[in-house]
Design a protein around this motif. Structure first.
Motif, short mmCIF file in Angstrom:
data_model
loop_
_atom_site.label_atom_id
_atom_site.label_comp_id
_atom_site.label_asym_id
_atom_site.label_seq_id
_atom_site.Cartn_x
_atom_site.Cartn_y
_atom_site.Cartn_z
N ARG A 101 0.84 -1.21 0.00
CA ARG A 101 0.00 0.00 0.00
C ARG A 101 0.87 1.26 0.00
NH1 ARG A 101 -5.14 1.81 1.44
NH2 ARG A 101 -5.86 -0.33 1.81
N LEU A 104 2.52 1.65 -3.46
CA LEU A 104 1.50 1.96 -4.47
C LEU A 104 1.06 3.41 -4.36
CD1 LEU A 104 -0.46 1.18 -6.71
CD2 LEU A 104 -2.02 0.28 -4.96
N GLU A 105 0.81 3.87 -3.14
CA GLU A 105 0.42 5.27 -2.94
C GLU A 105 1.51 6.22 -3.42
OE1 GLU A 105 -0.44 5.49 1.22
OE2 GLU A 105 -2.53 4.83 0.99
N ILE A 121 -7.11 3.13 -4.13
CA ILE A 121 -6.03 2.29 -3.61
C ILE A 121 -6.56 0.92 -3.22
CG2 ILE A 121 -4.36 2.01 -1.73
CD1 ILE A 121 -3.49 4.10 -3.69
N PRO A 128 -4.83 -6.21 -8.42
CA PRO A 128 -3.60 -5.54 -8.88
C PRO A 128 -3.53 -5.32 -10.39
CG PRO A 128 -3.08 -7.19 -7.23
CD PRO A 128 -4.53 -7.39 -7.59
N ILE A 131 -3.53 -1.75 -11.58
CA ILE A 131 -2.36 -0.88 -11.39
C ILE A 131 -1.74 -0.60 -12.76
CG2 ILE A 131 -0.07 -0.71 -10.33
CD1 ILE A 131 -1.12 -2.55 -8.10
N LEU A 136 4.96 -3.20 -11.00
CA LEU A 136 4.43 -2.91 -9.67
C LEU A 136 3.21 -3.78 -9.37
CD1 LEU A 136 4.40 -1.37 -7.04
CD2 LEU A 136 3.17 0.49 -8.19
N ALA A 137 2.38 -4.01 -10.38
CA ALA A 137 1.21 -4.87 -10.19
C ALA A 137 1.63 -6.26 -9.73
CB ALA A 137 0.41 -4.96 -11.49
N VAL A 140 2.96 -6.08 -6.07
CA VAL A 140 1.84 -5.95 -5.13
C VAL A 140 1.13 -7.29 -4.96
CG1 VAL A 140 -0.44 -4.91 -4.78
CG2 VAL A 140 1.49 -3.48 -5.49
#
Length: 287
Positions: A101, A104-105, A121, A128, A131, A136-137, A140
């Protein structure tokens, strides 16, 4: 499974320095073979959540977030397929889903014109694939599926288990031919804070260690272990409110509780680790 405070503290002490992984849970089961897997998992999860709450602030400073983000970027440049984010979370002793989190933020703040909303979010953490960055997906996703204490997957499992035990309790009440109102029916009548079930005909639970029984007007189902922290919070936020409105009641901690916490019986709140079999309706007991 009812544990003494000393037994509980022995288990909790073993969790002080272990990471929140399934491997750690297997080791815990080997260390305490007489305890059920469900009880140990509940204690395991609750103790880790206490730890995260104690250390939460240090992970949310601007310096810490920037440091984590730069380490993430450097890591995926070297090998985007490696579990960079998961390894980082484990290294700094933070829940993988919560680390996901944070990153990602921070990523969205850098790449979007406006700050991301909490709902956006949450939606990306649940799925994911939403995203906008594939690397990044994947990072996560790895964090979510490998987190056994936090995250949307754990939340869904906990919700399902809680519902399963409420259905089990309903079936047991019907099996005993006990009339009741459930939470939805009570809310339809205008009640805000309600236990899971109100018994329309009070019952007496016969206590094998006492001469007199205990009258029960309501039952609350908790699909967790009752430790001091959670039980005292429930007493303050729920149980005493139920007692004030509906009278004495019963709380079932399906995964057990600390024996010394069952100290409010005479005041009207009983604890059990299963559905009691030695109950009779009040009208029958007076006949």
């Amino acid at each position: 499974m009812i544990l003494t405070k000393a037994q509980y503290e022995e288990i909790a002490q073993c969790l002080v320095s272990v990471p929140p992984t399934r491997q750690s849970l297997r080791k815990l089961k080997q260390r305490f073979p007489s305890q059920s897997q469900a009880t140990l998992l509940s204690i395991f999860s609750q103790e880790y959540q206490k730890h995260i709450k104690r250390t939460h602030a240090k992970h949310h400073t601007s310096e810490a977030i920037e440091s984590y983000y730069q380490r993430y970027l450097n890591g995926v440049v070297k090998n985007g397929a490696a579990p960079v984010l998961l390894d980082l979370a484990n290294e700094v002793d933070y829940a993988p889903s919560l680390m996901a989190r944070l990153i990602l933020e921070r990523f969205l703040q850098e790449h979007e014109e406006t700050a991301p909303s909490k709902s956006v979010i949450n939606s990306m953490l649940r799925d994911p694939s939403q995203i906008p960055d594939g690397v990044l997906a994947n990072q996560v996703y790895q964090c979510i599926v490998n987190d056994c204490c936090y995250g949307p997957l754990v939340d869904c499992i906990k919700h399902a288990i809680g519902h399963e035990h409420e259905v089990l309790l309903r079936d047991l009440l019907l099996e005993k031919n006990l009339s009741f109102l459930d939470e939805d029916q009570l809310r339809a009548k205008g009640y805000d804070k309600t236990p899971d079930f109100i018994l329309q005909v009070p019952v007496v639970m016969l206590c094998p260690l006492a001469v007199e029984g205990h009258i029960i007007h309501w039952i609350e189902s908790k699909a967790s272990f009752g430790d001091e922290c959670s039980h005292h919070a429930y007493l303050h936020d729920q149980f005493w409110s139920y007692w004030n409105r509906f009278g004495p009641g019963l709380v079932i901690y399906w995964y057990g509780f600390i024996q010394e916490l069952d100290c409010n019986r005479e005041r009207g709140i009983l604890l059990k680790a299963c559905f009691p079999t030695n109950i009779v309706t009040l009208c029958h007991s007076l006949a």
